[in-house]
Design an enzyme around this catalytic site. Structure first.
Site, PDB file in Angstrom:
ATOM      1  N   ASP A   1       0.834  -1.209   0.000  1.00  0.00           N
ATOM      2  CA  ASP A   1       0.000   0.000   0.000  1.00  0.00           C
ATOM      3  C   ASP A   1       0.868   1.260   0.000  1.00  0.00           C
ATOM      4  OD1 ASP A   1      -2.197  -1.659   0.210  1.00  0.00           O
ATOM      5  OD2 ASP A   1      -2.265  -1.511   2.403  1.00  0.00           O
TER       6      ASP A   1
HETATM    7  N1  URA Z   1      -1.283  -6.108   3.744  1.00  0.00           N
HETATM    8  C1  URA Z   1      -1.767  -4.838   3.819  1.00  0.00           C
HETATM    9  O1  URA Z   1      -2.773  -4.593   4.457  1.00  0.00           O
HETATM   10  N2  URA Z   1      -1.079  -3.877   3.195  1.00  0.00           N
HETATM   11  C2  URA Z   1       0.057  -4.085   2.505  1.00  0.00           C
HETATM   12  O2  URA Z   1       0.625  -3.146   1.970  1.00  0.00           O
HETATM   13  C3  URA Z   1       0.546  -5.399   2.440  1.00  0.00           C
HETATM   14  C4  URA Z   1      -0.145  -6.391   3.060  1.00  0.00           C
END
Ligand code: URA
Length: 247
Positions: free
Chosen positions: A106
């Site tokens: 993310d």
């Molecule tokens: N899980 C998440 O919630 N975000 C990420 O960036 C990677 C795994």
């Protein structure tokens, strides 16, 4: 015979460095063309005819498969192009043709992101059948109790179905919360955040510290390195892929 091109472009395309870092290599006198140090940024060379070297080493062959480990900082989108013009992880790595991120982190998640120009490896790493373990450290509100940890371990019901069993433990307590270590065998969108929210512990900060046998060790935020042939072999063994003859 190819057209002469600017040296920084040749270095970036060969995967030696990002365009800007390539400029720094040139101005600091680490690049030679046919044995002579070249420090002027406008210099052109012919990648097919000229002997271009960085620190004495020849450029990698075109078509060479690469695997890059990037320590992704927060504030970068995991995509090749962002329509909204935000910074992407591609701004941090060399301009190698076909290079793409494997999976995603993310915008606000930091940590280990792999990128490659090898489509077969991408498919293998992202395929659920291979169950490549990814390790996350999540700073969460509160401290998950034994019941919450048991739910994470058994599988949590999310809107897109039950998650596979995961390993979960409280790593340490911090002000107002705790750091949870979570080992996942799958990679659904925002999975860690959704799992922890589902058991009552919203994530405030998330970092991925390993993917299979590869770790963040020694990589500063924003830095990348090429994964060594030995490590790629170890990854391929973990994925149960056949070994590759050396290229
Ligand atoms: N899980 C998440 O919630 N975000 C990420 O960036 C990677 C795994």
């Amino acid at each position: 015979m190819s057209e002469p091109e600017r040296l920084q472009r040749i270095l970036a395309r060969a995967g030696v460095a990002s365009r800007r870092a390539a400029e720094a290599l040139i101005t600091s006198g680490r690049v030679t063309v046919n044995g002579a140090i070249v420090q002027a940024l406008g210099t052109r060379a012919d990648p097919d005819r000229d002997d271009i070297r960085v620190d004495g080493a020849a450029l990698p062959e075109p078509g060479h498969r690469v695997l890059i480990a990037l320590h992704k900082p927060a504030g970068y989108v995991t995509t090749r192009h962002d329509e909204r013009g935000r910074r992407t992880v591609m701004d941090l790595v060399p301009a190698i043709p076909g290079l793409h991120p494997i999976g995603r982190l993310d915008f606000d998640t930091t940590g280990l992101l792999l990128l490659t120009n090898d489509g077969e490896l991408t498919l293998a790493i992202t395929h659920p059948r291979h169950e490549l373990v990814k390790t996350y450290l999540a700073t969460v509100a509160g401290v998950p109790d034994a019941k919450a940890l048991a739910r994470l371990r058994a599988g949590v019901e999310l809107e897109d179905g039950w998650t596979a069993p995961a390993e979960a433990s409280v790593e340490e307590r911090v002000r107002g919360g705790s750091i949870v270590r979570l080992l996942l065998h799958e990679g659904r969108k925002r999975q860690v955040k959704r799992m922890l929210a589902a058991v009552g512990h919203p994530v405030r900060q998330l970092v991925r510290i390993s993917v299979g046998p590869l770790t963040l060790d020694g990589l500063d935020s924003g830095a990348w390195r090429e994964v060594s042939v030995k490590e790629v072999e170890s990854l391929r063994r973990t994925l149960r892929l056949p070994g590759r003859p050396s290229e």
